[in-house]
Design a protein around this motif. Structure first.
Motif, short mmCIF file in Angstrom:
data_model
loop_
_atom_site.label_atom_id
_atom_site.label_comp_id
_atom_site.label_asym_id
_atom_site.label_seq_id
_atom_site.Cartn_x
_atom_site.Cartn_y
_atom_site.Cartn_z
N GLY A 33 62.68 4.11 63.74
CA GLY A 33 62.51 5.28 64.61
C GLY A 33 63.78 5.80 65.26
N LYS A 37 63.44 9.39 67.01
CA LYS A 37 63.61 9.53 68.47
C LYS A 37 64.42 10.80 68.79
CE LYS A 37 67.02 7.36 70.09
NZ LYS A 37 67.86 6.23 69.86
N ASN A 90 62.20 13.85 68.17
CA ASN A 90 61.27 13.94 69.30
C ASN A 90 61.97 14.53 70.54
OD1 ASN A 90 59.42 11.66 71.37
ND2 ASN A 90 58.58 13.44 70.35
N ASP A 94 54.42 -0.05 67.19
CA ASP A 94 54.67 -0.19 68.63
C ASP A 94 56.15 -0.07 68.95
OD1 ASP A 94 52.04 -0.44 69.18
OD2 ASP A 94 52.05 -2.63 69.42
N LEU A 147 57.07 3.69 68.58
CA LEU A 147 56.53 4.52 69.68
C LEU A 147 57.22 4.20 71.00
CD1 LEU A 147 52.70 4.71 68.88
CD2 LEU A 147 54.45 6.48 68.56
N LYS A 162 60.21 3.84 71.52
CA LYS A 162 61.50 4.53 71.63
C LYS A 162 61.33 6.02 71.90
CE LYS A 162 63.95 1.51 68.45
NZ LYS A 162 64.70 1.38 67.20
N MET A 163 60.12 6.52 71.74
CA MET A 163 59.93 7.98 71.77
C MET A 163 59.85 8.51 73.19
SD MET A 163 60.00 8.84 68.66
CE MET A 163 60.39 7.56 67.48
N HIS A 187 58.75 11.39 74.09
CA HIS A 187 57.52 12.19 74.25
C HIS A 187 56.46 11.60 73.33
CE1 HIS A 187 60.18 14.96 76.33
NE2 HIS A 187 60.97 14.90 75.28
N LYS A 188 56.09 10.36 73.58
CA LYS A 188 55.22 9.65 72.62
C LYS A 188 53.82 10.26 72.52
CE LYS A 188 55.74 5.40 74.43
NZ LYS A 188 56.52 5.75 75.62
N ASN A 189 53.40 11.02 73.55
CA ASN A 189 52.08 11.65 73.48
C ASN A 189 52.01 12.69 72.36
OD1 ASN A 189 51.31 10.10 75.56
ND2 ASN A 189 51.48 11.71 77.14
N CYS A 197 53.35 12.20 69.43
CA CYS A 197 53.58 11.54 68.13
C CYS A 197 52.27 11.20 67.43
CB CYS A 197 54.39 10.25 68.34
SG CYS A 197 56.06 10.58 68.90
#
Ligand SMILES: C[S@@+](CC[C@H](N)C(=O)[O-])C[C@H]1O[C@@H](n2cnc3c(N)ncnc32)[C@H](O)[C@@H]1O
Length: 211
Positions: free
Chosen positions: A59, A63, A66, A109, A112, A114-115, A117-119, A121
């Protein structure tokens, strides 16, 4: 001394006083700067569509995608278990690459986590193109970084028709002797579609396909 070690100092862009969303001081400056600048064009030209990466691994580039596209859905396509034997069979059979790279040490996991704005993704875990079968969407930006001929060609065939006009597809490894299938997939697809592409001097020897 740096050049002897394969490292080249690059000055950052001049006369570009835009907000920088991502940290351009990391490797690989050219890839990151191209992402930042293509993102700028997409917003400046009001190009609609979501974004995707095919070939996510841990990721690290996802990242940045994102970060550059904080208000767009980001599709994350990967087996999260490395190459599939079907794709490796073609690689070895056609002499493109050995297909034996180790992609362990990742998980959904971890990615995610690292993101920023994981919502936004959407994880599409499994073998591509099967994982794209039920997705109905249009795209403004896509990164294809799966190393091998089969998934790169399948990625271009899937995403290019779904790319909005003004959008971009980055394909990693076009100019990488270690993955000759990447070059072959890009050449075949772009010749068949009669579309041009721009090679960039990043670490992987990527090309950018615009629409
Ligand atoms: C070079 S890594 C991606 C690196 C990442 N883009 C980055 O910049 O940090 C390639 C990834 O492609 C994935 N991959 C290769 N073929 C695939 C396929 N057919 N379907 C799904 N994922 C695939 C592998 O599992 C691996 O994680």
């Amino acid at each position: 001394m740096l050049a002897k070690r394969g490292l080249h100092l690059v000055k950052s862009l001049i006369y570009l006083n835009r907000d920088k969303r991502i940290d351009l001081s990391r490797l690989d400056y050219n890839r990151l700067a191209c992402l930042e600048m293509c993102g700028y064009e997409i917003y400046a030209n009001k190009i609609e569509g979501n974004v995707a990466e095919l070939g996510v691994f841990r990721g690290d580039f996802a990242k940045d995608i994102n970060t550059v596209f904080p208000d767009r859905k980001l599709y994350l396509f990967d087996t999260f278990e490395g190459f599939d034997n079907r794709d490796v069979g073609t690689e070895v059979g056609k002499g493109f690459s050995t297909g034996d790279q180790d992609f362990s040490g990742t998980s959904v996991d971890l990615v995610l986590g690292k993101m920023p704005h994981k919502n936004n993704c959407i994880v599409c875990q499994g073998y591509f193109p099967a994982t794209a079968k039920d997705i109905e969407d249009k795209f403004a930006f896509v990164s294809i970084d799966t190393d091998l001929y089969e998934p790169i060609l399948a990625g271009l065939q899937y995403f290019y028709p779904r790319l909005n006009k003004g959008g971009y597809i980055f394909v990693h490894d076009y100019n990488n002797e270690g993955y000759k299938g990447a070059r072959q997939a890009v050449l075949e697809f772009c010749k068949q579609q009669q579309i041009p592409f721009v090679p960039i001097p990043d670490l992987g020897g990527s090309v950018i396909i615009g629409k």
